[in-house]
Design a protein around this motif. Structure first.
Motif, PDB file in Angstrom:
ATOM      1  N   TYR A  92      -8.154 -34.435 -23.173  1.00  0.00           N
ATOM      2  CA  TYR A  92      -8.922 -35.125 -22.144  1.00  0.00           C
ATOM      3  C   TYR A  92      -8.360 -36.517 -21.893  1.00  0.00           C
ATOM      4  N   GLY A  93      -7.204 -36.538 -21.271  1.00  0.00           N
ATOM      5  CA  GLY A  93      -6.503 -37.773 -20.946  1.00  0.00           C
ATOM      6  C   GLY A  93      -5.025 -37.469 -20.840  1.00  0.00           C
ATOM      7  N   PRO A  94      -4.216 -38.501 -20.669  1.00  0.00           N
ATOM      8  CA  PRO A  94      -2.775 -38.285 -20.513  1.00  0.00           C
ATOM      9  C   PRO A  94      -2.105 -37.887 -21.824  1.00  0.00           C
ATOM     10  N   LEU A  95      -0.988 -37.203 -21.675  1.00  0.00           N
ATOM     11  CA  LEU A  95      -0.137 -36.835 -22.805  1.00  0.00           C
ATOM     12  C   LEU A  95       1.035 -37.814 -22.823  1.00  0.00           C
ATOM     13  N   PRO A  96       1.027 -38.771 -23.761  1.00  0.00           N
ATOM     14  CA  PRO A  96       2.125 -39.737 -23.803  1.00  0.00           C
ATOM     15  C   PRO A  96       3.423 -39.091 -24.281  1.00  0.00           C
ATOM     16  N   VAL A  97       4.521 -39.460 -23.653  1.00  0.00           N
ATOM     17  CA  VAL A  97       5.825 -38.939 -24.041  1.00  0.00           C
ATOM     18  C   VAL A  97       6.084 -39.216 -25.527  1.00  0.00           C
ATOM     19  N   GLU A 123       7.644 -41.591 -15.974  1.00  0.00           N
ATOM     20  CA  GLU A 123       6.299 -42.160 -15.933  1.00  0.00           C
ATOM     21  C   GLU A 123       5.768 -42.570 -17.315  1.00  0.00           C
ATOM     22  N   GLY A 124       6.347 -41.990 -18.381  1.00  0.00           N
ATOM     23  CA  GLY A 124       5.874 -42.287 -19.735  1.00  0.00           C
ATOM     24  C   GLY A 124       4.755 -41.387 -20.223  1.00  0.00           C
ATOM     25  N   GLU A 125       4.303 -40.477 -19.347  1.00  0.00           N
ATOM     26  CA  GLU A 125       3.198 -39.599 -19.720  1.00  0.00           C
ATOM     27  C   GLU A 125       3.072 -38.449 -18.733  1.00  0.00           C
ATOM     28  N   ASP A 175      -3.715 -40.467 -27.824  1.00  0.00           N
ATOM     29  CA  ASP A 175      -4.714 -41.522 -27.650  1.00  0.00           C
ATOM     30  C   ASP A 175      -6.038 -41.008 -27.100  1.00  0.00           C
ATOM     31  N   SER A 176      -6.031 -39.810 -26.541  1.00  0.00           N
ATOM     32  CA  SER A 176      -7.229 -39.240 -25.911  1.00  0.00           C
ATOM     33  C   SER A 176      -7.758 -38.096 -26.765  1.00  0.00           C
ATOM     34  N   PRO A 177      -9.033 -37.763 -26.590  1.00  0.00           N
ATOM     35  CA  PRO A 177      -9.625 -36.702 -27.413  1.00  0.00           C
ATOM     36  C   PRO A 177      -9.101 -35.307 -27.073  1.00  0.00           C
ATOM     37  N   VAL A 178      -8.990 -34.475 -28.100  1.00  0.00           N
ATOM     38  CA  VAL A 178      -8.650 -33.060 -27.966  1.00  0.00           C
ATOM     39  C   VAL A 178      -9.897 -32.273 -28.310  1.00  0.00           C
ATOM     40  N   ARG A 179     -10.300 -31.401 -27.401  1.00  0.00           N
ATOM     41  CA  ARG A 179     -11.478 -30.541 -27.624  1.00  0.00           C
ATOM     42  C   ARG A 179     -11.019 -29.089 -27.621  1.00  0.00           C
ATOM     43  N   TRP A 180     -11.500 -28.330 -28.591  1.00  0.00           N
ATOM     44  CA  TRP A 180     -11.167 -26.905 -28.697  1.00  0.00           C
ATOM     45  C   TRP A 180     -12.230 -26.123 -27.940  1.00  0.00           C
ATOM     46  N   GLU A 181     -11.808 -25.450 -26.865  1.00  0.00           N
ATOM     47  CA  GLU A 181     -12.736 -24.790 -25.958  1.00  0.00           C
ATOM     48  C   GLU A 181     -12.245 -23.385 -25.615  1.00  0.00           C
ATOM     49  N   PRO A 182     -13.151 -22.526 -25.153  1.00  0.00           N
ATOM     50  CA  PRO A 182     -12.744 -21.161 -24.776  1.00  0.00           C
ATOM     51  C   PRO A 182     -11.721 -21.172 -23.652  1.00  0.00           C
ATOM     52  N   GLY A 183     -10.871 -20.150 -23.670  1.00  0.00           N
ATOM     53  CA  GLY A 183      -9.904 -19.958 -22.589  1.00  0.00           C
ATOM     54  C   GLY A 183     -10.547 -19.117 -21.491  1.00  0.00           C
TER      55      GLY A 183
END
Length: 118
Positions: free
Chosen positions: A90-95, A23-25, A68-76
């Motif tokens: 917050y979005g796809p993880l591209p290969v 799929e590429g992601e 390409d998408s934002p990374v937010r550091w949040e509580p587990g």
């Protein structure tokens, strides 16, 4: 709070990684807004909570600069150390953002040790 580590990791099974190549992601799971990531030094916490004994896990080593998408550091979860935050994509993880893939096998007791320096 925002962090900028040089490396993040994502846990997935071998089948999920094969599908990502086709799929590429990797996309967030149905009904989820984000993909769970970890800093290398914290990945043993969620893997032990969620995947204890699972023998097909891979660690995808990710260069955050290639996302390409934002990374937010949040509580587990509430059982994590009080000040611990986890990266959520917050979005796809591209290969193409995956710079290395390593096996993450459990120990004989089914648990996963903390990672050695990556």
């Amino acid at each position: 709070m925002t962090f900028s580590p040089d490396l993040l990791v994502h846990l997935c099974g071998t089948e999920e990684w094969s599908e990502a190549h086709r799929e590429g992601e990797i996309r967030p799971a149905a009904g989820a807004d984000f993909i769970h990531l970890s800093a290398p030094e914290q990945v043993h916490m969620p893997v032990n909570r969620l995947y204890r004994g699972r023998a097909d896990l891979l660690l995808l080593h990710i260069d955050p600069a290639l996302l390409d998408s934002p990374v937010r550091w949040e509580p587990g979860v509430t059982t994590d150390p009080e000040s611990m935050l986890f990266p959520h994509l917050y979005g796809p993880l591209p290969v193409g953002a995956v710079i290395r893939v390593t096996a993450y096998p459990p120990a004989p007791d089914g648990g996963f040790p903390p990672l050695a320096s990556t």
